[in-house]
Motif scaffolding. Sequence first.
Motif, PDB file in Angstrom:
ATOM      1  N   GLY A 258      52.806  28.013  35.353  1.00 21.65           N
ATOM      2  CA  GLY A 258      53.105  29.441  35.364  1.00 21.65           C
ATOM      3  C   GLY A 258      52.143  30.286  34.547  1.00 21.65           C
ATOM      4  N   PRO A 259      52.075  30.092  33.225  1.00 17.48           N
ATOM      5  CA  PRO A 259      51.151  30.912  32.413  1.00 17.48           C
ATOM      6  C   PRO A 259      49.696  30.725  32.826  1.00 17.48           C
ATOM      7  CG  PRO A 259      52.771  29.791  31.030  1.00 17.48           C
ATOM      8  CD  PRO A 259      52.903  29.211  32.397  1.00 17.48           C
ATOM      9  N   GLY A 260      49.314  29.489  33.159  1.00 15.51           N
ATOM     10  CA  GLY A 260      47.929  29.241  33.543  1.00 15.51           C
ATOM     11  C   GLY A 260      47.507  30.048  34.755  1.00 15.51           C
ATOM     12  N   ARG A 261      48.419  30.258  35.684  1.00 15.37           N
ATOM     13  CA  ARG A 261      48.073  31.038  36.876  1.00 15.37           C
ATOM     14  C   ARG A 261      47.860  32.504  36.519  1.00 15.37           C
ATOM     15  NH1 ARG A 261      52.343  27.839  40.760  1.00 15.37           N
ATOM     16  NH2 ARG A 261      50.940  26.148  41.354  1.00 15.37           N
ATOM     17  N   VAL A 262      48.621  33.022  35.556  1.00 20.19           N
ATOM     18  CA  VAL A 262      48.381  34.389  35.096  1.00 20.19           C
ATOM     19  C   VAL A 262      46.981  34.493  34.501  1.00 20.19           C
ATOM     20  CG1 VAL A 262      49.074  36.137  33.413  1.00 20.19           C
ATOM     21  CG2 VAL A 262      50.812  34.950  34.740  1.00 20.19           C
ATOM     22  N   HIS A 263      46.585  33.502  33.692  1.00 20.52           N
ATOM     23  CA  HIS A 263      45.253  33.521  33.090  1.00 20.52           C
ATOM     24  C   HIS A 263      44.180  33.487  34.171  1.00 20.52           C
ATOM     25  CE1 HIS A 263      47.403  31.140  29.627  1.00 20.52           C
ATOM     26  NE2 HIS A 263      47.863  32.368  29.777  1.00 20.52           N
ATOM     27  N   HIS A 264      44.325  32.564  35.145  1.00 20.93           N
ATOM     28  CA  HIS A 264      43.357  32.472  36.236  1.00 20.93           C
ATOM     29  C   HIS A 264      43.230  33.810  36.964  1.00 20.93           C
ATOM     30  CE1 HIS A 264      41.987  28.405  36.308  1.00 20.93           C
ATOM     31  NE2 HIS A 264      43.175  27.860  36.520  1.00 20.93           N
ATOM     32  N   CYS A 265      44.370  34.409  37.270  1.00 16.42           N
ATOM     33  CA  CYS A 265      44.368  35.627  38.080  1.00 16.42           C
ATOM     34  C   CYS A 265      43.705  36.783  37.343  1.00 16.42           C
ATOM     35  CB  CYS A 265      45.794  35.984  38.490  1.00 16.42           C
ATOM     36  SG  CYS A 265      46.528  34.815  39.641  1.00 16.42           S
ATOM     37  N   MET A 266      43.966  36.919  36.040  1.00 18.22           N
ATOM     38  CA  MET A 266      43.348  38.015  35.303  1.00 18.22           C
ATOM     39  C   MET A 266      41.843  37.790  35.142  1.00 18.22           C
ATOM     40  SD  MET A 266      45.587  40.304  34.947  1.00 18.22           S
ATOM     41  CE  MET A 266      44.728  41.443  33.861  1.00 18.22           C
ATOM     42  N   ARG A 267      41.424  36.541  34.955  1.00 22.42           N
ATOM     43  CA  ARG A 267      39.984  36.285  34.921  1.00 22.42           C
ATOM     44  C   ARG A 267      39.348  36.607  36.278  1.00 22.42           C
ATOM     45  NH1 ARG A 267      41.470  31.824  31.316  1.00 22.42           N
ATOM     46  NH2 ARG A 267      41.786  30.440  33.103  1.00 22.42           N
ATOM     47  N   THR A 268      40.058  36.293  37.343  1.00 20.51           N
ATOM     48  CA  THR A 268      39.577  36.636  38.687  1.00 20.51           C
ATOM     49  C   THR A 268      39.416  38.143  38.842  1.00 20.51           C
ATOM     50  OG1 THR A 268      40.429  34.685  39.814  1.00 20.51           O
ATOM     51  CG2 THR A 268      40.302  36.684  41.109  1.00 20.51           C
ATOM     52  N   ILE A 269      40.386  38.898  38.341  1.00 24.52           N
ATOM     53  CA  ILE A 269      40.302  40.359  38.445  1.00 24.52           C
ATOM     54  C   ILE A 269      39.099  40.878  37.658  1.00 24.52           C
ATOM     55  CG2 ILE A 269      41.478  42.487  37.725  1.00 24.52           C
ATOM     56  CD1 ILE A 269      44.104  41.078  38.542  1.00 24.52           C
ATOM     57  N   GLY A 270      38.816  40.251  36.499  1.00 23.90           N
ATOM     58  CA  GLY A 270      37.622  40.633  35.752  1.00 23.90           C
ATOM     59  C   GLY A 270      36.355  40.399  36.550  1.00 23.90           C
ATOM     60  N   GLN A 271      36.291  39.290  37.272  1.00 22.69           N
ATOM     61  CA  GLN A 271      35.117  38.998  38.087  1.00 22.69           C
ATOM     62  C   GLN A 271      35.014  39.955  39.274  1.00 22.69           C
ATOM     63  OE1 GLN A 271      35.499  34.790  38.901  1.00 22.69           O
ATOM     64  NE2 GLN A 271      35.439  34.280  36.716  1.00 22.69           N
ATOM     65  N   CYS A 272      36.164  40.353  39.823  1.00 20.79           N
ATOM     66  CA  CYS A 272      36.149  41.336  40.915  1.00 20.79           C
ATOM     67  C   CYS A 272      35.682  42.701  40.408  1.00 20.79           C
ATOM     68  CB  CYS A 272      37.537  41.448  41.539  1.00 20.79           C
ATOM     69  SG  CYS A 272      38.041  39.979  42.449  1.00 20.79           S
ATOM     70  N   GLU A 273      36.066  43.068  39.191  1.00 21.96           N
ATOM     71  CA  GLU A 273      35.579  44.318  38.603  1.00 21.96           C
ATOM     72  C   GLU A 273      34.059  44.283  38.446  1.00 21.96           C
ATOM     73  OE1 GLU A 273      36.779  47.130  37.954  1.00 21.96           O
ATOM     74  OE2 GLU A 273      38.944  47.003  37.691  1.00 21.96           O
ATOM     75  N   LEU A 274      33.544  43.147  37.991  1.00 17.27           N
ATOM     76  CA  LEU A 274      32.096  43.010  37.861  1.00 17.27           C
ATOM     77  C   LEU A 274      31.416  43.155  39.222  1.00 17.27           C
ATOM     78  CD1 LEU A 274      29.533  42.250  36.273  1.00 17.27           C
ATOM     79  CD2 LEU A 274      30.116  39.842  36.662  1.00 17.27           C
ATOM     80  N   ALA A 275      31.971  42.506  40.242  1.00 21.80           N
ATOM     81  CA  ALA A 275      31.386  42.595  41.589  1.00 21.80           C
ATOM     82  C   ALA A 275      31.423  44.027  42.108  1.00 21.80           C
ATOM     83  CB  ALA A 275      32.135  41.658  42.536  1.00 21.80           C
ATOM     84  N   LEU A 276      32.492  44.753  41.841  1.00 24.31           N
ATOM     85  CA  LEU A 276      32.597  46.142  42.293  1.00 24.31           C
ATOM     86  C   LEU A 276      31.558  47.016  41.591  1.00 24.31           C
ATOM     87  CD1 LEU A 276      33.933  48.402  43.857  1.00 24.31           C
ATOM     88  CD2 LEU A 276      35.726  48.498  42.104  1.00 24.31           C
ATOM     89  N   GLU A 277      31.366  46.793  40.296  1.00 25.25           N
ATOM     90  CA  GLU A 277      30.352  47.558  39.570  1.00 25.25           C
ATOM     91  C   GLU A 277      28.963  47.293  40.139  1.00 25.25           C
ATOM     92  OE1 GLU A 277      30.704  46.627  35.439  1.00 25.25           O
ATOM     93  OE2 GLU A 277      32.807  47.240  35.332  1.00 25.25           O
ATOM     94  N   LEU A 278      28.655  46.024  40.370  1.00 26.20           N
ATOM     95  CA  LEU A 278      27.345  45.683  40.943  1.00 26.20           C
ATOM     96  C   LEU A 278      27.179  46.283  42.333  1.00 26.20           C
ATOM     97  CD1 LEU A 278      27.115  41.927  39.845  1.00 26.20           C
ATOM     98  CD2 LEU A 278      25.872  43.867  38.858  1.00 26.20           C
ATOM     99  N   MET A 279      28.247  46.245  43.134  1.00 24.21           N
ATOM    100  CA  MET A 279      28.175  46.789  44.488  1.00 24.21           C
ATOM    101  C   MET A 279      27.899  48.289  44.452  1.00 24.21           C
ATOM    102  SD  MET A 279      30.935  46.513  47.640  1.00 24.21           S
ATOM    103  CE  MET A 279      32.328  46.527  46.532  1.00 24.21           C
ATOM    104  N   ALA A 280      28.588  49.007  43.568  1.00 22.05           N
ATOM    105  CA  ALA A 280      28.396  50.457  43.492  1.00 22.05           C
ATOM    106  C   ALA A 280      26.980  50.797  43.016  1.00 22.05           C
ATOM    107  CB  ALA A 280      29.439  51.066  42.559  1.00 22.05           C
ATOM    108  N   GLU A 281      26.487  50.071  42.015  1.00 23.63           N
ATOM    109  CA  GLU A 281      25.130  50.329  41.521  1.00 23.63           C
ATOM    110  C   GLU A 281      24.093  50.062  42.614  1.00 23.63           C
ATOM    111  OE1 GLU A 281      24.603  47.962  38.046  1.00 23.63           O
ATOM    112  OE2 GLU A 281      26.144  49.026  36.888  1.00 23.63           O
ATOM    113  N   ARG A 282      24.270  48.968  43.323  1.00 22.24           N
ATOM    114  CA  ARG A 282      23.335  48.623  44.388  1.00 22.24           C
ATOM    115  C   ARG A 282      23.360  49.681  45.490  1.00 22.24           C
ATOM    116  NH1 ARG A 282      18.946  45.150  45.211  1.00 22.24           N
ATOM    117  NH2 ARG A 282      18.922  44.359  47.355  1.00 22.24           N
ATOM    118  N   ALA A 283      24.546  50.161  45.838  1.00 23.31           N
ATOM    119  CA  ALA A 283      24.665  51.164  46.892  1.00 23.31           C
ATOM    120  C   ALA A 283      24.000  52.476  46.496  1.00 23.31           C
ATOM    121  CB  ALA A 283      26.139  51.399  47.218  1.00 23.31           C
TER     122      ALA A 283
END
Length: 736
Positions: A258-283
């Motif tokens: 249970g707790p481990g999945r919360v940790h995984h998911c929030m780290r995933t959201i951090g990586q998605c935020e990074l990808a969105l920032e890179l995508m916007a800068e590239r665009a």
Amino acid sequence: MDFAYPPRVQALQSQVQRFMDDLILPSHRDWHRWADAGVYPLDVIEPLKRQAREAGLWNLFLPGLKEGEPGTRLSNLEYAPLAEIMGRVPWASEVFNCSAPDTGNIELLHLFATPEQRAQWLEPLMEGAIRSCFAMSEPDVASSDPTNLGTRIARDGDSYVLNGRKWFITGAAHPSCRLAIVMGISDASPDAPAHRRHSMLLVPMDAPGLEIVRNIPVMQHQAIEGHCELLFRDVRVPAANLLGSEGDGFAMAQARLGPGRVHHCMRTIGQCELALELMAERALERMAFGRHLSDFANVQDWIAMSRIEIDQARLLVLRAAWRMDVEGNAAARTDVSAIKLVAARLQTTVIDRAMQVFGAVGLTPDTPLAALWSWGRALRFLDGPDEVHLRTVARQELARSRATGARTCCSCSAGCRPTALATPCDASRPARRPRAAIGCGGARAKPCYFSSRAAGRQACGLAAQTVCLGESTPTPDVKELQRMTPLDAFGARRRQLLTGSGAIALGGLLGTPALWAQTGAVTYEPERGQSGKDVIWIPTPDTLVNRMLRMAQVTPKDYVIDLGSGDGKIVIAAAREGARGLGIEYNPDMVELSRRRAQQAKVADRARFEKADIFESDFSQATVITMYLLPHLNLRLRHRILALKPGTRVVSHEFRMGRWRRTKAPRSGMPRCTCGWCRPTRAATGSSAFRSKAARAPCACRSRSASSTSPAKRCSRTSRHCRATASCWASACRST
């Protein structure tokens, strides 16, 4: 509802972000330089770990952290935004001693370790002196269902002996990994409850007999910390290395996830935020056809959808973390499945868009996108595949629907129960009551709508209305309904409608038997996928029913018993062929439904149904056994089948009987997998149960010996010299 993080969390966010900017990002190039050379970058990580601990950014993930233990105690909800920041750099969480699989293992040891185990393993893990791994997944079984595990844990005096193979074990190749928490089967008896057969052992990585076979590449990428295949060959550890008690392994594994999945998911959201920032800068900087990519509508759509989906996922994860803190891990089980599903799909979706904006460079190591996308795809398997989590969410929703059959009208405090023919109930209409119809006794000013069955509406032209049972009707307590199985809860609601004041309210309609039969208000119709005692109910197609009976060569002389008969199709079909049949079914509503259908088919004299448990029933008189159960249930029935009289045929849809060899295989084009066995003339022992030496006499009706391993053709004639073996399906089986 306040969506702002508390001041303490905001301060920690700022502190973690500064640590990432000032110390981790400048070290990122060095980390990759060592990792690309195949050397784990301890020289980069260890100094950073000391600095993080000095800054108070240590063991942030553990809500149960005690006084005197190293670290900062935070709740799941407080730690979640910090995990998001750490997730932007995949290796950063190790610096804060918040890296998987150590976080889950520390939680396990924190909950269940003995004082000796705490001193030997938990304290070094919390100090960051060692790392660990968790070994559950196996190559030979579908490990998403842990009841399938093949690794065996056997007690031998004051030791346990471990044999098995595990794979995709994250962290096993880390140079500091000293401990493997291994889950296996400690009770292999067929009668053991499915979820009480597992135990966990604490196995040192240097234990004799433990071998790291290989580091398995994931999406053609080999992680430096390892996703390894481990082989346990007669690994012996002291009995004191048992974590918790024997049989508690499955429950402990659920508590860990249970707790481990919360940790995984929030780290995933951090990586998605990074990808969105890179995508916007590239665009904004990249041009095509005379315009910046950001000017194209489809790119704008990708950016907008990514922002919306990331925010949606974050809110869902934070709610799951909040529920775990407030109601406990068990109460948030469905929420945890939902976030695991959403986050894994989010990562591949958002990063795929970013890669498309970057073009071919997005596929190279020049950006982190390709590696992050690969990890997102792997997340759809880690901690359970998407399909398992979808099933968890669906089951909860269906159970809630069954358990909350009663609804309250818009302006009426009385609980209204709709009949099968329920139509809008509107108290604002004149108090005019159609013939034999039922008015609503509750006081209301607004209409209350319930869904109705099309078949029910066609069966009766009467304007049947919602039945309001009023305040006097006893309603089952919600917590009581939650403790029931979904099927029991549904039955409780249905029985409540037909008893007590509900029966009084229905008096007018009940007084007209013909009309009551016509409306079908009490007709039970099973739901595909509904829960049962041991299995869910899936209807067997008619074509498959006929083929199963043909495989068993059913004749009017046979007595067919269907184990878990459901809606009674197989027994009724056998009765139509002139055979006698018995259906054993645990659900009383299904039993009544089967009896009604037998009456309609005019075979009730040959087709009987009884409400019973198949593991407690006597089916020794059967000449044919049919079943559609599950593999572990089939195994539990093997010793009962061996006790049947010689010549008894067994046909199982979809699932086999362990290592028993089929005596009859399905024809080509037959739906799914249906297997047939024939009880030999003498009982055999061991895994080749139906291939006893005593039953290998030559078959007089065919040229090949009965001991041949090739499946036999059906005997051309009945011979009293023919013996039923694992490779002979002969008509003589019935007379042997």
